[in-house]
Design an enzyme around this catalytic site. Structure first.
Site, mmCIF file in Angstrom:
data_model
loop_
_atom_site.group_PDB
_atom_site.id
_atom_site.type_symbol
_atom_site.label_atom_id
_atom_site.label_comp_id
_atom_site.label_asym_id
_atom_site.label_seq_id
_atom_site.Cartn_x
_atom_site.Cartn_y
_atom_site.Cartn_z
ATOM 1 N N GLU A 1 -10.569 47.732 21.889
ATOM 2 C CA GLU A 1 -10.958 48.068 20.528
ATOM 3 C C GLU A 1 -12.397 47.595 20.272
ATOM 4 O O GLU A 1 -13.211 48.300 19.680
ATOM 5 C CB GLU A 1 -9.994 47.411 19.541
ATOM 6 C CG GLU A 1 -10.177 47.869 18.115
ATOM 7 C CD GLU A 1 -9.165 47.240 17.171
ATOM 8 O OE1 GLU A 1 -9.250 47.511 15.970
ATOM 9 O OE2 GLU A 1 -8.307 46.476 17.640
ATOM 10 N N ARG B 1 1.665 39.915 31.973
ATOM 11 C CA ARG B 1 3.077 40.143 31.653
ATOM 12 C C ARG B 1 3.695 41.194 32.556
ATOM 13 O O ARG B 1 4.912 41.212 32.744
ATOM 14 C CB ARG B 1 3.236 40.486 30.162
ATOM 15 C CG ARG B 1 3.010 39.248 29.264
ATOM 16 C CD ARG B 1 3.232 39.565 27.802
ATOM 17 N NE ARG B 1 2.165 40.382 27.256
ATOM 18 C CZ ARG B 1 1.080 39.906 26.655
ATOM 19 N NH1 ARG B 1 0.915 38.597 26.518
ATOM 20 N NH2 ARG B 1 0.153 40.728 26.191
#
Lengths: 254, 233
Positions: free
Chosen positions: A150, A113
């Site tokens: 994560e 992006r």
């Protein structure tokens, strides 16, 4: 107190900062009292662009998609911003206005992006565009930088020779959460000798106000759109699963 | 009939001989004609393309964009800015790398300008860019011509409701996705990618757009592989 109300802050710019020791009280954003005074300058809407109608248009063009990519995550979807030509142009213009006179040589965009926002900015300010990609996408000789997610790790790569020593660079991405990706980007660019002036993101998650990680790198990041979805992103505070990875949002006036 | 138009005429010979050229059928939409324009034609003498044909029929013709003296200097600079990387992603492939074009600010600017000059008066309301290098060229074009930008992505990347289109690779298949509601029936669209080889990816993009009623006016690529004469019965 957790809130589900969205208050997108757009155009987050992280400034050069002095490292501060993270405080446990800052773990849960949303407590405005624990927000560092300097962090207000991180968000364009609170610094220099107060009341700018463009920010409202940009914010309204971004949609939230719940439970993507997994349950509990409220995904900030910029594709609807890209469908709104005016709002997309405003987004690019805001960044261009900021960087056009900062002698930026390189705009580095994080796959994928960042590829949508970086090139228009680069073209407008006369800088080169350097894609920072996932492994094995760039065809030439690369250097790699691993970073922690994560769960697990990921890796960013840059072409050797894309950037010259001493060049001034900005890093662009659509969103900054914990800053892990931006940290990897900064490290890559610094390894090839660039000076990372600032990082610019369309959206900033609330934690960025309080935490400014990057290991030993305190690089400025400016966000157009802080997001106040604390419930979904509170667990994003634990970047890298280690307490060292807390971000210290220390911003000073530029 | 789908027409591929080349924006750039690249005449740098390649010393690498990889394999005899093979022509392949290119998939297209029956009855649909979507021209493809590309900036750069790689005149490598031997380049292996081995994508199996898809089942749909049609014709693809490729043309180079008309060039005049004013464009020639831009095109030669763009051409020179693209580098070829041998044996990437696998042995025998000569990869056309546009990242060096992105480092040449004038050449990158010229690339976009050439496309914008071509499309600005064509009533294009949608620029669809194919992940990931189409994301680099598509948005500047979209911004300049006043169109929206629609990313066409690999599976599971787009967060909202999507429609999918499968397409053939050399070995196996891949899937392209587009957001539902990103485009509206009747809109005129441009599809952008950095390179056209067999056209399989572009065809998938065209099919996705046409499934929702969009008219694909043209496909625009920076680079065309030379032997890609995609003429079907």
């Amino acid at each position: 107190m957790l809130t589900m109300m969205f208050n997108l802050s757009l155009c987050v710019f992280l400034f050069p900062c002095v490292k501060k020791k993270p405080s446990k009280q800052l773990r849960f954003p949303g407590r405005k009292s624990s927000k560092t005074p300097e962090s207000k300058e991180m968000f364009a809407g609170e610094n220099g662009l107060e009341g700018d109608p463009r920010l409202k248009a940009i914010k309204e063009a971004i949609r939230v998609v719940p439970h993507f990519p997994k349950p509990g995550i409220m995904f900030q979807d910029i594709t609807t911003l890209l469908l709104d030509h005016k709002a997309f142009k405003h987004t690019v213009d805001i960044f261009v206005d900021r960087y056009r006179n900062m002698r930026i040589d390189v705009v580095a965009g994080c796959e994928a992006r960042g590829f949508m926002f970086g090139p228009p900015i680069a073209l407008a300010i006369g800088a080169k565009f350097v894609p920072l990609r996932k492994p094995r996408k760039l065809p030439g000789e690369v250097i790699s930088e691993a970073y922690t997610l994560e769960y697990g790790t990921d890796c960013l790569e840059i072409h050797v020779g894309a950037v010259q020593t001493g060049e001034r660079a900005i890093v662009i991405d659509d969103l900054v959460a914990t800053g892990g990706t931006l940290c990897a980007a900064i490290r890559l660019l610094e390894r090839v000798g660039a000076e990372v002036v600032e990082c610019a993101c369309v959206i900033g998650l609330p934690e960025i106000q309080y935490y400014f990680s990057a290991y030993s790198h305190d690089r400025p990041t400016r966000v157009l759109n802080p997001v106040s979805d604390y419930a979904a992103y509170s667990n994003a505070c634990t970047f890298a699963g280690t307490k060292q990875a807390k971000w210290n949002a220390v911003v000073h006036a530029y | 009939m789908m027409q591929a138009i080349s924006l750039l005429n690249f005449s740098k010979p390649s010393p690498l001989f990889v394999a005899p050229f093979q022509r392949r059928h290119c998939p297209s939409i029956a009855g649909a004609a979507a021209p493809i324009s590309h900036l750069h034609r790689n005149r490598c003498q031997s380049y292996r393309i081995s994508v199996p044909p898809l089942s749909c029929s049609g014709t693809v013709q490729q043309q180079e964009m008309a060039s005049d003296d004013g464009q020639d200097s831009r095109i030669s600079r763009i051409s020179s800015a693209i580098r070829a990387i041998p044996d990437f992603p696998k042995p025998g492939i000569l990869f056309q790398d546009i990242t060096t074009l992105l480092l040449d600010t004038k050449a990158f600017r010229d690339t976009i300008d050439l496309f914008v000059e071509r499309y600005k008066d064509k009533n294009i309301s949608v620029v669809a860019g194919i992940e990931a290098r189409g994301f680099i060229f598509g948005p500047p074009i979209a911004l300049a011509i006043g169109a929206k930008f629609v990313p066409m992505r690999k599976p599971h990347k787009l967060p909202g409701e999507v429609i999918s289109e499968e397409y053939a690779l050399e070995y196996g298949t891949d899937v392209m996705e587009m957001h539902v509601g990103a485009v509206e029936s009747g809109e005129r669209a441009l599809v952008v990618d950095d390179l056209i080889a067999t056209g399989g990816t572009l065809c998938a993009a065209i099919r996705l757009l046409e499934r929702v009623g969009v008219q694909v006016v043209e496909c625009a690529c920076v680079i065309e592989l030379p032997e890609l004469q995609i003429n079907l019965l």
